[in-house]
Write an enzyme that holds these catalytic residues in place. Structure first.
Site, mmCIF file in Angstrom:
data_model
loop_
_atom_site.group_PDB
_atom_site.id
_atom_site.type_symbol
_atom_site.label_atom_id
_atom_site.label_comp_id
_atom_site.label_asym_id
_atom_site.label_seq_id
_atom_site.Cartn_x
_atom_site.Cartn_y
_atom_site.Cartn_z
ATOM 1 C CD1 TRP A 134 -0.027 -1.537 3.085
ATOM 2 C CD2 TRP A 134 0.691 0.565 3.258
ATOM 3 N NE1 TRP A 134 0.807 -1.481 4.174
ATOM 4 C CE2 TRP A 134 1.260 -0.202 4.297
ATOM 5 C CE3 TRP A 134 1.003 1.917 3.181
ATOM 6 C CZ2 TRP A 134 2.137 0.352 5.245
ATOM 7 C CZ3 TRP A 134 1.871 2.473 4.104
ATOM 8 C CH2 TRP A 134 2.423 1.686 5.126
ATOM 9 C CG ASN A 135 5.059 1.241 0.688
ATOM 10 O OD1 ASN A 135 4.654 0.443 -0.151
ATOM 11 N ND2 ASN A 135 6.330 1.298 1.034
ATOM 12 C CG HIS A 159 -2.817 -2.457 -5.019
ATOM 13 N ND1 HIS A 159 -1.734 -2.363 -4.166
ATOM 14 C CD2 HIS A 159 -2.757 -1.353 -5.806
ATOM 15 C CE1 HIS A 159 -1.064 -1.271 -4.437
ATOM 16 N NE2 HIS A 159 -1.642 -0.635 -5.429
ATOM 17 C CB ALA A 160 -2.171 -3.270 0.027
ATOM 18 N N GLY A 210 6.831 -6.739 -0.258
ATOM 19 C CA GLY A 210 6.203 -6.875 1.047
ATOM 20 C C GLY A 210 7.213 -7.229 2.112
ATOM 21 C CD GLU A 232 11.258 -3.629 -2.553
ATOM 22 O OE1 GLU A 232 11.699 -3.692 -1.381
ATOM 23 O OE2 GLU A 232 10.329 -2.903 -2.896
ATOM 24 C CG LEU A 233 11.258 -9.706 0.456
ATOM 25 C CD1 LEU A 233 11.756 -11.001 1.069
ATOM 26 C CD2 LEU A 233 9.759 -9.782 0.158
ATOM 27 C CB CYS A 266 11.116 -1.003 1.300
ATOM 28 S SG CYS A 266 11.150 -0.393 -0.395
#
Length: 460
Positions: A134-135, A159-160, A210, A232-233, A266
């Site tokens: 969501w960011n 999507h979130a 996430g 991509e964490l 992130c």
């Protein structure tokens, strides 16, 4: 199973919209339609695909204010940041349209163990499933979808839930710009249904942005089906303040880097590792700067920090901070929720941070900064690399070339910023190492992540 998703404005706590979850039959039908659209799309020339992608970029700019407002309403981003995000998305489309055909062009190669000639063709693999956070409601979607559409793939999006409206708006914008119907599809589903999408025989690849826990789950699920993943964490990026740093620049950039996107990114700067000669002055000036940040309505142009995206995220941040304080960390400023509507939290600085604390070991996804003292440069690099994460980081030093050498040879992350804080650039690879994931997006790398590098052997 809850049959609806409700989106809520984090600045006002008011309901925005409700969306009905689709059933399993609808999911299966949608995947089939996306695959059918892919079968035709893959035969379009790279140049033709590029022109559609260029049109998507133009459409994003045309509808920038509408999309930016939707994102701010759903996740609380500052309206200026939302506008910048849409511009970045359009720039990704421009870069991809300009460079995609060349990057995907067939490559002739000489043969050394066979007669004749060799040709390498980068061909699409099919339907790629993206699970996005969501960011950055637009950027996260555009980042993987545009690369894969350029490659010739079909794209699915989960999507979130709190930015469902942004995801659906993007689908409409893509199609208004000329993308074939059903080639980019949004699935309004829950986590159990998402696992079934990963399993689906027509889904050929999965990409997730996430948490590390989510990454493990998705990688395991996809791995059982032998499907490629790009992950991509999270991270707890370290920024080193060396003894020769320009402290005016370091303090200003540290505040920006910690609080950008309401401190929910992130690659936010999260741990600040200052060497002993400058530690005390950096902490004092950094604390004063964080205290001066203006908190307010994200739709106001002069607001510097808006709300966190959800109440549960704020509760988790408080628990992490309290755990660290109980183990010896000290609150230099902030540390409290605001007594107002919305999921607001004060800009906070923690010092006396040490191993074993959440502030040292874990990712803080909100406006709390950890300051750590290092003896010297070697010790600062050691502390930075002691993390289980490795997405980004930074170095403040007046000796830029020395800092670049440290970044290249010693910093165990996918990205390093020298005397700056930044986000993604379409022409630079984006991704991490260790528990921050694997695979790369941007810089031409993302276009080929979900392609088949096919070898064709030709006669003499």
């Amino acid at each position: 199973m809850t049959d609806t998703i409700t989106t809520t404005n984090p600045a006002t706590e008011e309901e925005i919209d409700r969306f009905t979850l689709v059933d399993d039959d609808t999911v299966d039908t949608t995947i089939g339609k996306t695959h059918d659209a892919f079968v035709n799309w893959k035969l379009e020339s790279a140049e033709a695909r590029a022109e559609v992608i260029r049109s998507i970029g133009a459409k994003l700019r045309e509808r920038k204010e509408e999309l930016a407002t939707k994102m701010t309403q759903e996740v609380g981003k500052l309206i200026g940041d939302s506008r910048d995000e849409v511009e970045l998305c359009a720039a990704i489309c421009d870069f991809t349209a300009d460079n995609g055909p060349r990057q995907l062009a067939d490559e002739d190669r000489p043969l050394f163990a066979n007669e004749g000639r060799g040709r390498v063709s980068h061909r699409p693999i099919g339907v790629v499933y993206g699970i996005q956070p969501w960011n950055f409601p637009a950027y996260q979607v555009v980042r993987y979808s545009i690369a894969n559409l350029m490659a010739g793939n079909g794209v699915l999006l989960k999507h979130a839930s709190n930015c469902t409206g942004s995801g659906i708006m993007l689908r409409h914008l893509y199609e208004e710009a000329g993308l074939p119907e059903d080639l980019f599809s949004v699935l309004v589903i829950d986590h159990d249904q998402s696992d079934k999408v990963i399993d689906h025989e027509l889904v050929r690849g999965v990409t997730l942005t996430g948490s590390a826990a989510s990454g493990r789950h998705v990688a395991e699920r996809a791995g059982k089906a032998l499907k490629k993943t790009v992950l991509e964490l999270g991270s707890n990026d370290a920024y080193l303040v060396l003894e020769d740093a320009d402290l005016d620049l370091a303090v200003k950039t540290a505040i920006e880097g910690r609080l950008y996107n309401n401190a929910q990114t992130c690659i936010n700067a999260k741990r600040f590792i200052a060497t002993e000669p400058v530690y005390d002055e950096f902490v004092e000036r950094f604390t004063a700067g964080m205290e001066a940040v203006k908190i307010g309505d994200p739709m106001d142009e002069d607001t510097e920090l808006g709300p966190m995206a959800r109440s549960d995220l704020r509760d988790k941040l408080i628990d992490q901070m309290d755990d660290s304080v109980a183990k010896g960390a000290r609150i230099r400023c902030g540390g409290k929720k605001l007594d107002r509507k919305g999921y607001y939290f004060e800009p906070t600085v923690l010092d006396r941070v040490a191993p074993g604390m959440s502030a040292y070991d874990d990712e803080f996804f909100g406006p709390v900064a950890s300051v750590i003292k290092a003896v010297d440069t070697t010790d600062a690099v050691r502390i930075a690399n002691s993390s289980r994460f490795g997405l980004g980081g930074g170095i403040f030093s007046r000796d830029e070339e020395r800092a670049a050498q440290i970044a290249r040879d010693h910093f165990d992350t996918g990205m390093v910023f020298i005397n700056s804080f930044g986000l993604a650039d379409p022409n630079m690879p984006f991704g991490g190492v260790k528990e921050s994931g694997y695979g790369r997006e941007h810089g031409g790398f993302g276009i080929k992540e979900f392609t088949n590098a096919k070898s064709v052997f030709l006669g003499a």
